[in-house]
Design a protein around this motif. Structure first.
Motif, PDB file in Angstrom:
ATOM      1  N   LYS A  86       0.845  -1.187   0.000  1.00 64.26           N
ATOM      2  CA  LYS A  86       0.000   0.000   0.000  1.00 64.26           C
ATOM      3  C   LYS A  86       0.885   1.244   0.000  1.00 64.26           C
ATOM      4  O   LYS A  86       1.958   1.250   0.601  1.00 64.26           O
ATOM      5  N   ILE A  87       0.440   2.292  -0.663  1.00 59.33           N
ATOM      6  CA  ILE A  87       1.152   3.579  -0.688  1.00 59.33           C
ATOM      7  C   ILE A  87       0.228   4.634  -0.092  1.00 59.33           C
ATOM      8  O   ILE A  87      -0.880   4.842  -0.583  1.00 59.33           O
ATOM      9  N   ASP A  88       0.699   5.276   0.975  1.00 56.79           N
ATOM     10  CA  ASP A  88      -0.168   6.268   1.618  1.00 56.79           C
ATOM     11  C   ASP A  88       0.669   7.183   2.502  1.00 56.79           C
ATOM     12  O   ASP A  88       1.799   6.838   2.882  1.00 56.79           O
ATOM     13  N   LYS A  89       0.093   8.335   2.845  1.00 58.48           N
ATOM     14  CA  LYS A  89       0.713   9.237   3.806  1.00 58.48           C
ATOM     15  C   LYS A  89       0.108   9.076   5.199  1.00 58.48           C
ATOM     16  O   LYS A  89       0.548   9.736   6.142  1.00 58.48           O
ATOM     17  N   ASN A  90      -0.906   8.218   5.304  1.00 58.93           N
ATOM     18  CA  ASN A  90      -1.576   7.990   6.574  1.00 58.93           C
ATOM     19  C   ASN A  90      -1.673   6.505   6.853  1.00 58.93           C
ATOM     20  O   ASN A  90      -1.930   5.707   5.937  1.00 58.93           O
ATOM     21  N   PHE A  91      -1.469   6.108   8.089  1.00 59.47           N
ATOM     22  CA  PHE A  91      -1.623   4.706   8.480  1.00 59.47           C
ATOM     23  C   PHE A  91      -1.818   4.627   9.991  1.00 59.47           C
ATOM     24  O   PHE A  91      -1.534   5.572  10.730  1.00 59.47           O
ATOM     25  N   GLU A  92      -2.310   3.480  10.435  1.00 59.14           N
ATOM     26  CA  GLU A  92      -2.496   3.229  11.871  1.00 59.14           C
ATOM     27  C   GLU A  92      -1.584   2.096  12.296  1.00 59.14           C
ATOM     28  O   GLU A  92      -1.265   1.194  11.501  1.00 59.14           O
ATOM     29  N   ALA A  93      -1.165   2.134  13.550  1.00 59.84           N
ATOM     30  CA  ALA A  93      -0.232   1.122  14.040  1.00 59.84           C
ATOM     31  C   ALA A  93      -0.426   0.889  15.527  1.00 59.84           C
ATOM     32  O   ALA A  93      -0.909   1.770  16.262  1.00 59.84           O
ATOM     33  N   LEU A  94      -0.038  -0.292  15.965  1.00 56.40           N
ATOM     34  CA  LEU A  94       0.057  -0.606  17.387  1.00 56.40           C
ATOM     35  C   LEU A  94       1.499  -0.329  17.785  1.00 56.40           C
ATOM     36  O   LEU A  94       2.431  -0.878  17.191  1.00 56.40           O
ATOM     37  N   VAL A  95       1.691   0.528  18.771  1.00 59.12           N
ATOM     38  CA  VAL A  95       3.010   1.049  19.106  1.00 59.12           C
ATOM     39  C   VAL A  95       3.394   0.670  20.525  1.00 59.12           C
ATOM     40  O   VAL A  95       2.577   0.783  21.446  1.00 59.12           O
ATOM     41  N   CYS A  96       4.633   0.229  20.707  1.00 56.97           N
ATOM     42  CA  CYS A  96       5.199   0.021  22.036  1.00 56.97           C
ATOM     43  C   CYS A  96       6.078   1.231  22.351  1.00 56.97           C
ATOM     44  O   CYS A  96       7.051   1.484  21.632  1.00 56.97           O
ATOM     45  N   TRP A  97       5.743   1.961  23.409  1.00 56.69           N
ATOM     46  CA  TRP A  97       6.462   3.181  23.754  1.00 56.69           C
ATOM     47  C   TRP A  97       7.720   2.831  24.541  1.00 56.69           C
ATOM     48  O   TRP A  97       7.654   2.225  25.596  1.00 56.69           O
TER      49      TRP A  97
END
Length: 421
Positions: A317-328
């Motif tokens: 996929k090509i995009d400027k927006n995405f969602e992610a699960l993040v470990c801080w």
């Protein structure tokens, strides 16, 4: 002989995890010792340390607890990587901490692992940290787990205790849908079931831990996934006729590619074909996941580090927006005004956190909406906006192109790691 030589090149990466004092470091120490991977001076050093502490036998955990400060406290507080080999295979071990406050260390260790070893105390069975570690292992895309039921010597090597722990874990883990779960009873302290079977558990007829590590099939998902080739460097290549061509250098992260295949250069979206595949040993007709090569395209297309060559049939996929699960990772809490760089494969671009929607409860796998704050070791769902188009896959589909790290643009500290959903 040919197959044996081929297997010698294989590397199995695995992670060990479990509750505090379940014996992770002792188990790795036993693996290193009984596989004859401990040097004489190393053995002499841990013998001396054990004697100085007044211990009656050598503390094998010292082979992995590498820092003096950790030794004095008697705990492992970081990821300790160890390397050893047998005539069959090479191994990279990540011994991760068992404490809840070191979730980020476990995420780091598990991110590249092919397999996870979860240690359970034969007396205690499945405990809170067992559940947490199993959830993280599954979250990080590891589908093969070995449940090492340790300290069998403290339950008189009884089969009943082993079967009780086995059933308890299977009941808990059913919703996690692991692909393979293997249960092995052992005593890391005495060595039973680790490299040698020993004589104390005649009722167990399965493999020892080392036998399983030597024979478990390596994950073929990277090979079977769609072709992905992040460009590390663009080099000028001289042809025999004196012409110069540009070659894209890097590693095939997933799938295969052959001379003549149609590919697409991203994010530009330009199509071409592979005219040659160069390696240090000469030209080859096909490259596969894990190989470092130079790809020469049939067309003179402008490309640079951070671009990606991919399958035309199944592009990312090509995009400027995405969602992610993040470990801080950072000790500094999340700040929406923080300037960030997003490093994904070989591409590093400016971006920002656009939304903070939920925090993941590891114990229940439930997303808790609208967290008030984000601190170190928290797992949160975030939305991102980047300045330039990014080529990516879901982490579930491709662990390499679906993962990234967040870097503070001012300090260049790594503040988090993410998995695209």
């Amino acid at each position: 002989m040919e197959n044996k030589l081929k297997n010698c090149q294989e590397i199995l990466r695995f992670i060990t995890c479990g509750s505090v004092d379940d014996g992770k470091s002792t188990l790795i120490g036993r693996l290193l010792l009984d596989s004859r991977s401990v040097l004489a001076d190393q053995w002499a050093a841990i013998e001396a340390t054990s004697t100085r502490r007044g211990q009656s036998q050598v503390d094998l955990s010292l082979l992995t607890d590498g820092l003096q400060a950790e030794r004095e406290q008697g705990i492992t507080i970081d990821v300790a990587y160890r390397y050893f080999s047998t005539p069959v295979r090479r191994f990279i071990i990540a011994d991760t901490p068992g404490h809840a406050q070191y979730t980020r260390n476990m995420v780091t260790g598990a991110s590249t692992a092919d397999l996870a070893i979860l240690l359970l105390d034969a007396r205690k069975g499945v405990v809170e940290q067992t559940r947490r570690h199993a959830q993280i292992v599954r979250l990080l895309g590891i589908r093969k787990v070995v449940i090492a039921v340790n300290k069998m010597d403290l339950v008189a090597y009884g089969q009943e205790a082993f079967e009780r722990v086995k059933q308890e874990f299977l009941t808990f883990a059913e919703p996690l849908a692991f692909r393979d779960i293997v249960f092995i009873p052992l005593s890391a302290l005495n060595g039973d079931g680790v490299v040698l079977h020993g004589e104390c558990m005649p009722w167990y007829t399965g493999p020892t831990l080392l036998e399983l590590l030597e024979t478990v099939a390596l994950d073929e998902e990277a090979l079977n996934s769609s072709f992905r080739f992040p460009i590390q460097l663009v080099a000028r290549l001289s042809e025999e006729n004196g012409e110069e061509r540009r070659g894209a250098q890097g590693r095939v992260e997933s799938g295969t590619v052959a001379v003549g295949d149609e590919v697409i250069l991203l994010p530009a979206g330009r199509r071409s074909r592979i005219s040659a595949i160069e390696t240090y040993g000469g030209r080859i007709s096909q490259a596969r996941a894990g190989q470092s090569v130079t790809l020469v395209l049939a067309d003179q297309i402008d490309m640079s580090r951070g671009d990606m060559i991919a399958s035309v049939a199944h592009p990312p996929k090509i995009d400027k927006n995405f969602e992610a699960l993040v470990c801080w990772f950072s000790q500094t809490p999340y700040d929406p005004a923080r300037r960030l760089l997003i490093q994904q494969t070989t591409r590093c671009i400016q971006g920002k956190i656009d939304t903070l929607s939920a925090r993941l409860d590891i114990q229940t796998s439930q997303l808790i909406p609208s967290p008030a704050q984000v601190g170190m070791n928290d797992l949160v769902r975030m939305g991102f906006k980047v300045q330039q188009p990014l080529a990516f896959d879901r982490y579930e589909d491709n662990r390499t192109t679906g993962s990234f790290i967040l870097i503070d643009a001012l300090t260049h500290d790594t503040v988090a790691a993410g998995m695209i959903v």
